[in-house]
Design a protein around this motif. Structure first.
Motif, mmCIF file in Angstrom:
data_model
loop_
_atom_site.group_PDB
_atom_site.id
_atom_site.type_symbol
_atom_site.label_atom_id
_atom_site.label_comp_id
_atom_site.label_asym_id
_atom_site.label_seq_id
_atom_site.Cartn_x
_atom_site.Cartn_y
_atom_site.Cartn_z
ATOM 1 N N LEU A 4 -0.749 28.223 4.922
ATOM 2 C CA LEU A 4 -0.375 26.792 5.606
ATOM 3 C C LEU A 4 1.410 26.980 5.184
ATOM 4 O O LEU A 4 1.859 27.058 3.991
ATOM 5 N N GLY A 5 2.207 26.863 6.402
ATOM 6 C CA GLY A 5 3.617 27.276 6.350
ATOM 7 C C GLY A 5 4.345 26.140 6.670
ATOM 8 O O GLY A 5 4.314 25.099 6.337
ATOM 9 N N ARG A 44 -1.354 29.841 14.327
ATOM 10 C CA ARG A 44 -1.862 28.677 14.936
ATOM 11 C C ARG A 44 -0.842 27.531 14.742
ATOM 12 O O ARG A 44 -0.203 27.229 13.823
ATOM 13 N N GLY A 49 -6.853 18.171 11.621
ATOM 14 C CA GLY A 49 -7.547 16.864 11.609
ATOM 15 C C GLY A 49 -8.141 16.514 10.297
ATOM 16 O O GLY A 49 -9.359 16.469 10.081
ATOM 17 N N ASN A 80 -4.903 17.813 1.280
ATOM 18 C CA ASN A 80 -5.930 18.011 2.395
ATOM 19 C C ASN A 80 -6.553 19.484 1.869
ATOM 20 O O ASN A 80 -7.694 19.698 2.079
ATOM 21 N N LYS A 193 16.511 15.479 -1.503
ATOM 22 C CA LYS A 193 15.052 15.700 -1.923
ATOM 23 C C LYS A 193 15.087 17.056 -2.784
ATOM 24 O O LYS A 193 16.042 17.976 -2.501
#
Ligand code: NAP
Length: 247
Positions: A4-5, A44, A49, A80, A193
């Motif tokens: 997850l990038g 991708r 979702g 998630n 941040k």
């Protein structure tokens, strides 16, 4: 393996892992930035979702291990990932670059979130350099007395403070440029941040040298019991162990 990038570390991991024999890597991007820097290998783009969508994607693509290398402030996708890993049994590690550490000469105030940063800024100065990215700028929209220099890669969404100038730019940023920016715009408070990392650290060094106070927004917490590594090399080691176990 799913990465997850959306960060430099994620691209670095995709680069070094795709050179390893026996690894099939897919990187995932949210698709928010207009012209994203693409990692090496398969990519991708777009949301899954929610946790359930991610779980289904892991199953459909026979994923053996997952690295959450998203930005420290991308809390929803990290949650998630944790939930999808828990339900599916796919091993997960979070790759998080170390936090920034306050040094001698710094005038930092740490705050828990952006609304708290906005409240703090009101007391600290009138010319504000806002370097929080595209999201969450609306937390500062109610500050009418301050003038803001807002820097982000793409234009922010939502309400903006009335008095502002937008600076669209992507790091890394050099120290001399950051120092010049602070001086030219007569900045008297910086908001950031706690993203960590070297790419955007120069603003903190420049603020220290100029004696400018910095409001540092703390990271949202990772899920309890999260397994964390701090570099792409450590994540690659972890992936190698997973591969050995997976056969
Ligand atoms: P977020 O609030 O945690 O995620 C919101 C939704 O966007 C997620 O629920 C997910 O949609 C989708 N998403 C996020 N990252 C994804 C990924 N890597 N692949 C596929 N879907 C993803 O995230 P965010 O703060 O909007 O950040 C979005 C992306 O920008 C992240 O990948 C992050 O690494 C990168 N980024 C964020 C910041 C920041 O300050 N927040 C800074 C630099 C880079 P579904 O629920 O539909 O799956």
């Amino acid at each position: 393996m799913l990465i997850l990038g959306g960060t430099r570390e994620a691209r670095e991991l995709a680069h070094i892992a795709s050179g390893e024999r026996g690894f099939e890597i897919v990187s995932s991007l949210a698709g928010r930035v207009r012209a994203p820097l693409l990692p090496e290998g398969d990519v991708r783009i777009g949301g899954f979702g929610g946790a359930e969508g991610l779980r289904a994607w892991l199953a459909a693509n026979d994923v053996a291990a997952m690295v959450d290398a998203t930005h420290p402030f991308a809390a929803a996708i990290s949650a998630n990932a944790a939930e999808a890993a828990r339900v599916s049994g796919v091993p997960l590690v979070h790759l998080r670059r170390p936090r920034w550490v306050e040094q001698t000469g710094d005038r930092w105030t740490r705050v828990p979130d952006l609304p708290a940063a906005a409240a703090r800024v009101a007391a600290l100065g009138e010319r504000v350099f806002l370097t929080i990215g595209r999201q969450g700028v609306d937390a500062f929209a109610g500050l009418a007395r301050q003038w803001f220099l807002i820097r982000a890669i793409d234009p922010p969404e939502g309400a903006l403070p009335e008095r502002h100038e937008l600076l669209l730019a992507r790091g890394p940023f050099a120290l001399e440029d950051e120092a010049r920016l602070l001086a030219e715009h007569r900045i008297d408070v910086l908001v950031t941040k706690d993203s960590g990392g070297e790419q955007t650290e120069a603003k903190l060094t420049a603020a220290r040298a100029a004696g400018i106070p910095v409001v540092v927004v703390d990271r949202p917490p990772l899920p309890k019991d999260a397994r964390i590594v701090e570099s792409a090399a450590q994540a690659l080691d972890w992936l190698r162990h997973r591969r050995a176990r997976h056969g």
